[in-house]
Design an enzyme around this catalytic site. Structure first.
Site, short mmCIF file in Angstrom:
data_model
loop_
_atom_site.label_atom_id
_atom_site.label_comp_id
_atom_site.label_asym_id
_atom_site.label_seq_id
_atom_site.Cartn_x
_atom_site.Cartn_y
_atom_site.Cartn_z
CB ALA A 8 -0.98 -0.04 1.39
NE ARG A 35 3.03 0.18 7.39
CZ ARG A 35 3.29 1.46 7.09
NH1 ARG A 35 3.21 2.43 8.23
NH2 ARG A 35 3.13 1.91 5.84
CG ASN A 103 11.20 0.39 -12.82
OD1 ASN A 103 10.81 -0.17 -14.07
ND2 ASN A 103 11.73 1.46 -12.54
CE LYS A 182 9.35 2.31 -16.62
NZ LYS A 182 8.94 1.88 -15.41
CD GLU A 262 12.49 -0.73 -7.39
OE1 GLU A 262 11.64 -1.54 -7.20
OE2 GLU A 262 12.45 0.28 -8.30
P1 NAP Z 1 6.36 2.36 -2.41
O1 NAP Z 1 5.57 3.80 -2.22
O2 NAP Z 1 7.62 2.30 -1.62
O3 NAP Z 1 5.36 1.28 -1.74
C1 NAP Z 1 5.76 -0.03 -1.61
C2 NAP Z 1 4.76 -0.66 -0.51
O4 NAP Z 1 5.06 -1.86 -0.24
C3 NAP Z 1 5.09 -0.16 0.77
O5 NAP Z 1 3.90 0.68 1.11
C4 NAP Z 1 5.57 -1.06 1.71
O6 NAP Z 1 5.16 -1.08 2.97
C5 NAP Z 1 4.78 -2.41 0.98
N1 NAP Z 1 5.58 -3.59 1.39
C6 NAP Z 1 6.82 -3.95 1.30
N2 NAP Z 1 6.96 -5.30 1.67
C7 NAP Z 1 5.83 -5.36 2.04
C8 NAP Z 1 5.18 -6.78 2.80
N3 NAP Z 1 6.09 -7.90 3.05
N4 NAP Z 1 3.82 -6.73 3.25
C9 NAP Z 1 3.03 -5.74 2.73
N5 NAP Z 1 3.67 -4.48 2.26
C10 NAP Z 1 4.86 -4.77 1.84
O7 NAP Z 1 6.99 1.86 -3.94
P2 NAP Z 1 6.12 2.47 -5.27
O8 NAP Z 1 6.69 3.63 -5.55
O9 NAP Z 1 4.60 2.10 -5.41
O10 NAP Z 1 6.88 1.29 -6.31
C11 NAP Z 1 6.40 -0.12 -6.24
C12 NAP Z 1 6.93 -0.55 -7.85
O11 NAP Z 1 6.45 0.24 -8.76
C13 NAP Z 1 8.66 -0.43 -7.69
O12 NAP Z 1 9.28 -1.26 -8.25
C14 NAP Z 1 8.83 0.92 -8.64
O13 NAP Z 1 9.90 1.03 -9.33
C15 NAP Z 1 7.51 0.74 -9.59
N6 NAP Z 1 7.19 1.88 -10.25
C16 NAP Z 1 6.97 2.90 -9.34
C17 NAP Z 1 6.24 4.22 -9.96
C18 NAP Z 1 6.02 5.34 -9.04
O14 NAP Z 1 5.96 6.54 -9.53
N7 NAP Z 1 5.98 5.23 -7.90
C19 NAP Z 1 6.18 4.23 -11.27
C20 NAP Z 1 6.37 3.13 -12.19
C21 NAP Z 1 7.06 1.93 -11.41
P3 NAP Z 1 5.75 -0.08 4.27
O15 NAP Z 1 5.13 1.19 3.88
O16 NAP Z 1 5.26 -0.79 5.35
O17 NAP Z 1 7.17 -0.14 4.20
#
Ligand code: NAP
Length: 303
Positions: A8, A35, A103, A182, A262
């Protein structure tokens, strides 16, 4: 069928909010009770778009407990994907579908190897979102998400639900090629922005370094049989550098904010594939080593 969302954070909350406001059943799976309590105290996910914020009181539960999961969006970072998927493995219904939003490359294959009875779809997204604070997400950039199945098979019927929710998504018959393209764009830009401590646009002042990386990434893509992904790579990299000149890359932002990057799923994956294929790739490996040293010097993981 309910959309279960594990992770989330930025993209997980963005998807959850849009599915929820379209009236589709969605639930968040959170790491643990702590959480969950924090989430409940806030009353839901807040999505901020064009400065306007809306609260979505999406149901949530811990990853460990709840009804069987038929459809899961795994929206955590690549380095958390395997352990997050393992935390819900016992809840996956036979034939469950997973959408892996990570990603780079490497984490998707690791997750699917552990879940042979599930259908793992890979996603590649150019949408942008960031977390202002816990469960409070800003929609930062329009984009597109491609979904596909490494092992073939038909597009799932629920793509229509994404359209209904205003999530721009398209089926890709060659998702690995998209993810590789990408990855190559990321590898040619992001590490250099960290090493030069600059915005994307300033890489226009380092044309030889960019060209050398594009050349070796092209060699790697050809050797991996993704020749289409190698086409016009340098031209595309230069266009991205110009079009996003004022931006700081995601890797730059991770490092600047003391967050784990990453790297292992981008440059690390490229170098590992180079090893497997016995390719020299000296410039790519040199940038990888410089970046690892840079991260270690700042107390950040280099894998
Ligand atoms: P993020 O904001 O860091 O969110 C990741 C979430 O995963 C955090 O809420 C984290 O929880 C949760 N998490 C991790 N381990 C977990 C577990 N074992 N159980 C439950 N929850 C868990 O990441 P994001 O930016 O959304 O990115 C996600 C992926 O999408 C990445 O690979 C990124 O490169 C890709 N991406 C992101 C974007 C962007 O604009 N954000 C765009 C394109 C691609 P906690 O908060 O508790 O740590």
């Amino acid at each position: 069928m309910t959309w279960s969302i594990l992770g989330a954070g930025s993209l997980g909350c963005l998807w959850a909010a849009r599915l929820s406001r379209a009236g589709l059943p969605v639930r968040l799976l959170l790491r643990d009770r702590q959480r969950l309590n924090a989430y409940r105290a806030l009353g839901g996910v807040t999505l901020i778009e064009d400065g306007r914020e809306s609260l979505y009181p999406i149901p949530a539960e811990t990853a460990a407990q709840g009804a069987p999961i038929q459809r899961l969006l795994l929206a955590c970072k690549a380095y958390d994907a395997e352990s997050a998927a393992a935390s819900v493995a016992a809840r996956l219904a036979p034939g469950a579908e997973l959408i892996l939003l990570q990603n780079g490359l490497g984490s998707q294959q690791a997750v699917s190897a552990h879940l042979p009875r599930a259908r793992c779809l890979y996603a590649s997204s150019t949408e942008g979102a960031f977390r202002e604070s816990d469960f409070r997400v800003v929609f930062a950039g329009f984009g597109q998400t491609w979904l596909g199945d490494e092992h073939g098979g038909p597009a799932p019927g629920w793509l229509a639900e994404l359209e209904q929710a205003g999530i721009p998504a398209q089926w890709s018959e060659n998702i690995l090629e998209r993810l590789w393209r990408k990855l190559a764009l990321n590898c040619a830009i992001n590490p250099l922005t960290v090493l030069h401590q600059c915005r994307n646009g300033e890489l226009a002042g380092h044309p030889d370094e960019v060209a050398a990386l594009c050349d070796e990434l092209g060699q790697l893509l050809h050797a991996c049989n993704y020749s289409a992904a190698a086409q016009e790579l340098q031209g595309d990299v230069e266009r991205v550098i110009a079009a996003t000149a004022a931006n700081f890359s995601s890797m730059y932002q991770d490092v600047a904010q003391g967050r784990r990057s990453e790297i292992a799923y981008l440059l690390g994956h490229a170098c590992r594939e180079g090893d497997r294929l016995h390719l020299a790739l000296p410039r790519l490996r040199a940038v990888h080593e410089r970046l690892r040293a840079y991260l270690v010097a700042r107390g950040l993981p280099d894998t």
